[in-house]
Design an enzyme around this catalytic site. Structure first.
Site, short mmCIF file in Angstrom:
data_model
loop_
_atom_site.label_atom_id
_atom_site.label_comp_id
_atom_site.label_asym_id
_atom_site.label_seq_id
_atom_site.Cartn_x
_atom_site.Cartn_y
_atom_site.Cartn_z
CG ASN A 1 45.51 5.31 52.80
OD1 ASN A 1 46.00 4.27 52.39
ND2 ASN A 1 44.97 6.21 52.00
CG ASN B 1 45.00 -0.59 49.33
OD1 ASN B 1 44.68 0.51 49.76
ND2 ASN B 1 45.52 -1.53 50.11
N GLY C 1 39.91 5.01 53.08
CA GLY C 1 41.18 4.51 52.59
C GLY C 1 42.06 3.79 53.60
CG ASP D 1 45.63 0.36 53.73
OD1 ASP D 1 46.29 0.52 54.77
OD2 ASP D 1 45.94 0.88 52.64
CG ASP E 1 27.77 -8.44 63.63
OD1 ASP E 1 27.95 -7.42 64.31
OD2 ASP E 1 26.87 -8.56 62.77
CD GLU F 1 26.68 -6.84 68.06
OE1 GLU F 1 26.63 -5.60 68.09
OE2 GLU F 1 26.51 -7.50 67.01
#
Length: 601
Positions: free
Chosen positions: A121, A126, A146, A148, A313, A342
């Site tokens: 974090n 934010n 949190g 980021d 993905d 994937e």
């Protein structure tokens, strides 16, 4: 410059574009209340090649030929009967020099996979955002914790010190689910970084700072589905933008139905069109508007953020013909760009079906155009073998030997992504009960086998996690990523003794790997395991590396005469971790549950 939106237009996507692209055709989406009822013109009328209105009047799709536009700014005029016309500016930016020829990631790289919400974090301001539903709650295992973009930026030196050369972050675009939004795979706006991670500008800054340190950035791209909260799921341009069923229908996950000549149509349809989960609607990539939207969005991010690669993905959950076409559209624009899909399949023939130029897929006149696939078969083996002390017909280290004996199935074995674990699998350190000997053997194999190695954040300091306790336990917070953490593993002086042992070994191993081209693109010769001991060589015309993996709990003495066809005229082998020299004319003694990497001299 940023396009200022006319009050009657709520969105324009792509928000801007680039001149000089290989494919000059650009499909621009305009969104606003009844915007589809307007006539649209530009000064050079021949540049507009198509205007598509749909059953939803809030959308209009305008296709232009950018080759016929000689300005960096286009004025679109919107005219409706008996109403005053208005204009909307649209920007065409200049591309970076040699953008199309950008170098991507390959077998000389080592990739570090992290989950940004769980990594660090860096900006506590934010953690929450008024426009997104789920709020910060680090006490909730599956909540937002949190982490980021700023947290990644602040720890780029740590990542580089590990010896890796590329970062794959799980998705960073906005995910506005009411819960479990931290993973990012149910995106609600694919042109916008999630504000709880930062801004688009923060992402650009991450890429720039990573590049300054010689690190590449790989974006996790999702073609198969969006989140239920995506603005175009809530107000779809067409009725078939997503796949719809009379009753909720989830995919059966049987991707083998794609290539199975005996598969029923209904099974194949449900596999490809069924929703991934109730919060992830399945995109209909066969709809030309959807296809162009996804094609352009992917290219926009490459160009805008200056990306080095994609991890795609759930690649083979999308309609094969169209996902192959989508992939080719990207590599047509960027011939050296690598995309790893994937393909969560353990059967190597089914896995190889999805790599570009597969001879197996050619039987069915199919080519995925996908340069790289994730080697889940090897991953499964690496999660088992070091707990198997007996080397029977199909147990122990023989599993790895048998897997590599099928490498002929793959068109490009050097471009397989190899890994022991990721954010969806069990953690190696949990499986092996934090037995560092077993961790070291797994890492030695990742560093020396063919392919592109990928590490999972935290394992390099001994992090574990039990998947039986839920996904959150294999996605724990990295210690030291939060201001009040008792333990900070980012810095050498604050690591525990155990963390130091894990990190120092991993760092030395993968820093060495960067220097040895024989393990990047060299050939492999391996020998049938004996007594749960596996010996293989990676070599090219200039270098040769001998790897010995003793998966037996007991010490073993290795007679080198058996390996003379690879030892040749080499006389000594220098072990890369300890710098110990071994006489190749004599028996080599190796401790139980350990590995040796010998650079032959």
């Amino acid at each position: 410059m940023k396009n200022e939106l006319n009050p009657l237009i709520q969105r324009i996507e792509p928000p801007f574009w680039y001149s000089g692209m290989h494919n000059p055709e650009l499909q621009i989406l305009f969104y606003g209340k009844n915007i589809g009822e307007y006539e649209i013109t530009i000064e050079n009328s021949t540049a507009i090649t198509n205007i598509k209105r749909t059953e939803n009047p809030n959308f209009i799709f305008v296709t232009i030929d950018t080759q016929n536009i000689n300005t960096n700014e286009i004025d679109f005029t919107f005219q409706q009967k008996n109403k005053k016309p208005f204009t909307q500016k649209y920007e065409l930016r200049k591309r970076r020099k040699d953008s199309a020829l950008r170098k991507s990631f390959d077998a000389s790289d080592c990739i570090y996979l992290l989950m940004p919400d769980r990594f660090a974090n860096g900006n506590p301001n934010n953690q929450n955002d008024s426009n997104t539903s789920e709020k910060y709650n680090r006490d909730l295992p599956g909540g937002r914790h949190g982490g980021d973009i700023e947290g990644i930026i602040q720890n780029l030196d740590y990542i580089k010190s590990l010896g890796v050369t590329a970062i794959w972050s799980t998705p960073l675009c906005e995910d506005n689910e009411t819960e479990f939004s931290y993973h990012g795979y149910a995106q609600s706006d694919v042109y916008k970084i999630d504000p709880r991670f930062g801004t688009n500008e923060d992402y650009i800054r991450l890429v720039e700072k990573a590049h300054q340190l010689g690190l590449k950035i790989i974006m996790d791209y999702v073609t198969n589905h969006w989140g239920i909260e995506h603005w175009m799921v809530k107000d779809s341009p067409t009725n078939d933008w997503i796949h719809r069923f009379e009753n909720y229908t989830e995919t059966n996950h049987k991707r083998s139905t794609v290539s199975d000549i005996n598969a029923s149509k209904i099974d194949r349809t449900i596999c490809l069109n069924g929703w991934f989960v109730p919060t992830m609607p399945d995109l209909n990539i066969s709809n030309p508007l959807v296809f162009n939207y996804l094609r352009q969005n992917a290219i926009w991010w490459i160009e805008y953020a200056n990306l080095d690669g994609f991890r795609v993905d759930t690649y083979n959950y999308s309609e094969p013909e169209y996902i192959a076409k989508w992939t080719k559209a990207i590599t047509d624009e960027y011939p050296n760009f690598n995309l790893v899909g994937e393909i969560t399949m353990r059967n190597q023939s089914l896995l190889s079906y999805w790599q570009k130029d597969s001879a197996i897929a050619k039987i069915q006149n199919f080519n995925s155009n996908l340069p790289s696939v994730m080697d889940f078969a090897l991953s499964d083996a690496l999660q088992m073998v070091f707990n198997e002390d007996d080397d029977t017909w199909d147990q122990g280290i023989t599993k790895i030997y048998d897997l590599l004996s099928k490498d002929f199935l793959f068109p490009n074995i050097n471009n397989l992504l190899i890994f022991g674990e990721n954010h969806d699998t069990r953690r190696l350190n949990h499986i092996y009960n934090n037995d560092i000997r077993k961790y070291k053997m797994a890492m030695i194999m990742l560093a020396t086998l063919r392919g592109i190695p990928q590490l999972y954040y935290g394992s390099e300091i001994g992090m574990a996690g039990d998947q039986n306790l839920g996904d959150a336990d294999i996605r724990r917070d990295f210690p030291g990523g939060w201001e009040n953490d008792e333990n900070n593993a980012f810095h050498p002086e604050t690591r525990s003794e155990c963390q130091k042992v894990y990190f120092d070994f991993t760092s030395k191993l993968f820093h060495w790997r960067k220097t040895n081209e024989a393990v990047h693109f060299g050939k492999t010769t391996h020998y049938i395991p004996e007594n749960n001991v596996y010996v293989y060589f990676r070599y090219n015309s200039n270098k040769s590396v001998m790897v010995i993996i003793n998966n037996n709990p007991e010490n073993q003495n290795i007679d080198t005469k058996r390996f003379q066809e690879n030892i040749k005229n080499y006389t000594t082998g220098k072990e890369v971790i300890t710098n110990t020299k071994f006489d190749l004319s004599k028996t080599i003694s190796i401790e139980g549950k350990s590995g040796l990497i010998l650079e032959l001299e």
